[in-house]
Design a protein around this motif. Structure first.
Motif: not given
Length: 306
Positions: A170-175, A264-265, A282-283, A296-298
């Protein structure tokens, strides 16, 4: 015969006139001061509304995967200015500047520059002239305001699918689209099956979501097996789902602590047995107001905490 007032009567009339004059002056003074005080509180409320708006707007930028502190501060300053708070009023405050840092929900404290950022502090000190302040020997009042907005993390998820996702994904950009392969990790142990204590079987829960509410920090059991995970994901291809987040997978039957949730999708599932799962991130939502990790930054919610 005309009546001539006695000297005693004249003295009483004079005393009454002095008292009436005194009370009228006092009444005028209190009325004047009430106008001043009302004006001070009105301008203080306007300043508070401005710093509230600035903090709430700026903390939204802390949900970015790469938070740029200078950008957050600029956003707060612009919103504050648009609502009537000047740079001079900010610098005149006890805090002297807009600050980005971390809010502890456990200790109810703000620490400037602490990372990962989840809060913004916007202060102001406003000088308000008094129209009738000379009556009490002062010409102005300086009310101070201070707003702190923080990201609020969810503490529960309802209807999630019983498949664990590691926090490092999850330490990635949304999308971001990423893949999970059976052969990548723990071929002989668990990959992500979670026992939610629901009465349904695992594959039914995958398709319909568990009929349960899971709380951040809760410890749940795990179910062994990498095979047949593809059967659980096929019915929900294309759907957006919530997954529990864990730090690592246990081996075999065991237990694991949920540290948050990810949305996630399910892009695709391929293969039988040796499967490949493709997800679109997604977040991620980790931590809660009652403690727990908040790395988490989200986040979805922004709240005023002070």
């Amino acid at each position: 015969m005309s009546h001539i007032p006695s000297s005693r009567h004249r003295r009483q009339s004079g005393s009454s006139l002095v008292l009436v004059t005194f009370f009228m002056a006092a009444l005028f003074a209190f009325a004047s001061l009430s106008i001043d005080v009302s004006n001070v509180y009105s301008l203080q409320r306007k300043a508070q509304s401005a710093t509230d708006a600035a903090a709430l707007a700026a903390v939204a930028l802390c949900t970015n995967s790469a938070v740029v502190k200078a950008t957050v501060i600029t956003e707060a300053a612009n919103i504050a200015s648009a609502n009537g708070v000047t740079a001079g009023e900010i610098s005149a405050s006890a805090d002297t500047q807009i600050k980005v840092g971390r809010w502890s929900f456990t200790n109810q404290t703000f620490t400037a520059d602490a990372t990962p950022y989840n809060a913004v502090l916007v202060p102001a000190k406003r000088t308000v002239p008094l129209f009738f302040g000379g009556i009490i020997g002062t010409s102005q009042m300086t009310p101070a305001v201070r707003s702190i907005a923080a990201l609020s993390y969810p503490s529960q998820a309802t209807g999630m699918i019983p498949f664990m996702l590691k926090t490092n994904y999850t330490s990635v950009a949304a999308g971001t689209i990423f893949t999970l392969l059976k052969n990548d990790y723990k071929v002989t142990g668990n990959f992500g099956k979670l026992d939610t204590l629901d009465s349904q079987d695992w594959q039914t829960e995958m398709e319909n979501g568990c009929q349960c509410t899971v709380t951040n920090g809760q410890v749940l059991g795990t179910t062994p097996g990498n095979a047949h995970i593809d059967d659980g994901f096929r019915p929900i291809q294309g759907q957006i789902v919530t997954m529990p987040l864990v730090v690592d997978f246990p081996n075999g039957n065991g237990s694991i602590q949920v540290v948050g949730f990810a949305t996630v999708q399910i892009v695709s599932i391929a293969g039988n047995g040796n499967w490949t799962l493709t997800l679109k991130f997604i977040n991620a939502l980790t931590g809660s107001g009652s403690g727990g990790p908040t790395n988490s930054p989200y986040a979805r919610a922004r709240i005023l905490v002070q």
